[in-house]
Design an enzyme around this catalytic site. Structure first.
Site, PDB file in Angstrom:
ATOM      1  N   HIS A 186       0.803  -1.221   0.000  1.00 16.59           N
ATOM      2  CA  HIS A 186       0.000   0.000   0.000  1.00 16.59           C
ATOM      3  C   HIS A 186       0.832   1.265   0.000  1.00 16.59           C
ATOM      4  CE1 HIS A 186      -3.392  -2.651   0.998  1.00 16.59           C
ATOM      5  NE2 HIS A 186      -4.155  -1.664   0.572  1.00 16.59           N
ATOM      6  N   GLY A 187       2.076   1.179   0.376  1.00 17.38           N
ATOM      7  CA  GLY A 187       2.885   2.394   0.365  1.00 17.38           C
ATOM      8  C   GLY A 187       4.242   2.206   1.011  1.00 17.38           C
TER       9      GLY A 187
END
Length: 467
Positions: free
Chosen positions: A317-318
């Site tokens: 996700h990041g």
């Protein structure tokens, strides 16, 4: 180019639809490919070369895997594909994260690279990977037509934010798909519902979250209001985008899998993750969790498998530590449920289980929303009175009243209540007639409302561009 933009809704999409349905069947994929490449180029002109290169390498690896499938070196092209795909993802998404951590841990001074995150790289990389891994496993057949393969990877409805589409799910539809008035009508309706979720609900909730972040009048209650708003915002933002992608896919004759199934009605964290971002969860299950042994191993190895999968889910996700902790937070909850809580949850009333799930999910998005560990710590302290701030004040009450209707509508819309009522009415002849009469009116009104918001230039971010 955002789906929730005037240029997409009233210029790009009508032009693409017109061309697509005018041209003969043999040119439809070509129209989709050119449209998809232009769609990506409009937002990422430089990184369009990266996506095209990734498509070419994925296609060539597929041919190589197919050629070597009965050889003792069959694993070599599959490993090469994984290295190339993951290597590209790591370089563009995680280089600066790795450099920052090396600098911090070893007191180095490696310069940060001037690299922007290519939109959609996490999604199209996973699609290419799933195709090549399935080829190696002999779960699908090689696609020798590069036009079809490029269309599969770059298809603009799901290119920049999913759902993650498996090649095997659309293989037949790439060459043989049927169009009908019923499918087009369903696709339009599904698209507008998703668009409305994003613009009318997610954007308004996002406005409140932004107001909170800029406010100097924070309170404990305001922290909870903001965190709940963000939890609902990210759900309507991403599930709305998935609805739009599924709707557009249906218009063009594709059947994309569902990506959300009312996750906020879950009675356990395990159930929540069967209902939230389904395409990502099943991807990690099929290509990471099960190959490591899944739950058919010793307890210690099973815990290891859970930790690895959820570490990867978080970092996917990041490139920030808060995403890693977010993933490991869910890993811990899933392990505790399996080993300790399942029997207890089974004996509790459903409403208690719902409260338990939502409390932990809201906390998870407090971790998810923080910009770095320091901010996550501040948010968590704010939620539980660890900061020197009042419980509430007049500013908090003002915003709670101002956004109360939005919260109520959002909470109801996050449940299957409307779907249940429609299904129930459809069992009666009169109810069916009423629904058939009202549906086009409701859809038209929603489109007008959305258009009004967009023309007005309202707050219109898309959260998953960050990831």
């Amino acid at each position: 180019m955002l789906f929730s933009s005037i240029i997409f809704l009233y210029y790009f999409l009508p032009l693409v639809l017109g061309l697509y349905f005018i041209v003969p069947k043999k040119y439809k994929n070509f129209i989709l490919l050119i449209s998809s490449l232009f769609f990506y180029f409009y937002g990422e002109p430089i990184y369009s070369i990266l996506m095209i290169t990734s498509i070419g390498l994925g296609y060539l690896h597929g041919l190589w895997i197919d050629r070597m499938k009965n050889s003792k070196y069959a694993k070599l092209p599959m490993i090469s594909s994984v290295i190339v795909s993951i290597g590209s993802l790591v370089f563009f998404k995680y280089s600066n994260f790795l450099i920052n951590n090396l600098n911090n841990f070893f007191s180095l001074n490696i310069p940060i690279m001037d690299i922007a995150l290519p939109i959609g790289i996490s999604f199209y990389t996973f699609q290419i990977l799933s195709y090549n891994i399935d080829l190696y496993r002999k779960d699908t057949k090689v696609q020798k037509n590069i036009l079809y393969f490029a269309t599969y990877v770059s298809l603009f409805p799901q290119l920049i934010a999913g759902p993650i589409v498996r090649y095997s799910n659309v293989e037949a539809e790439l060459s043989q798909r049927k169009h009908s008035i019923e499918k087009i009508a369903y696709g339009i309706s599904r698209f507008i519902i998703g668009l409305s979720k994003k613009v009318l609900l997610a954007n308004n909730l996002g406005e409140l979250e932004k107001i909170f972040s800029l406010s100097n009048e924070k309170t404990v209650l305001f922290y909870w209001i903001s965190t709940i708003a963000f939890t609902l915002q990210i759900y309507f933002d991403f599930s709305g985008y998935s609805d739009m992608a599924i709707g557009l896919g249906r218009i063009f004759g594709f059947h994309f899998q569902e990506n959300f199934n009312y996750p906020f009605i879950s009675k356990s964290i395990t159930e929540f993750w069967r209902r939230w971002h389904i395409s990502l969860g099943t991807w990690f299950r099929d290509y990471v969790y099960i190959p490591m042994g899944g739950n058919r191993v010793s307890k210690l190895k099973w815990i290891r498998n859970i930790l690895i999968v959820w570490f990867l889910t978080g970092i996917w996700h990041g490139a920030e530590w808060n995403f890693v902790f977010w993933g490991l937070y869910f890993a811990l909850l899933l392990v505790l449920e399996k080993l300790c809580f399942n029997k207890i949850l089974a004996r509790l009333p459903a409403v208690i289980n719902h409260i338990y799930v939502m409390f932990l999910v809201i906390l998870s998005f407090a971790i998810f929303n923080g910009q770095g560990i320091g901010e996550v710590k501040e948010i968590l302290m704010g939620l539980f009175g660890g900061l020197e701030i009042p419980l509430y004040n007049q500013v908090t009450i003002y915003y709670l009243k101002s956004y109360g209707i939005v919260f109520i509508i959002a909470i109801i819309a996050s449940t299957p209540l409307a779907t249940y009522i429609i299904k129930k009415l459809n069992t009666y002849s009169l109810g069916k007639k009423i629904i058939n009469l009202l549906q086009p009116i409701v859809i038209s009104v929603l489109l007008l409302l959305v258009t009004g918001y967009l023309v007005d230039g309202s707050f219109n971010p898309f959260l998953y561009f960050r990831f």
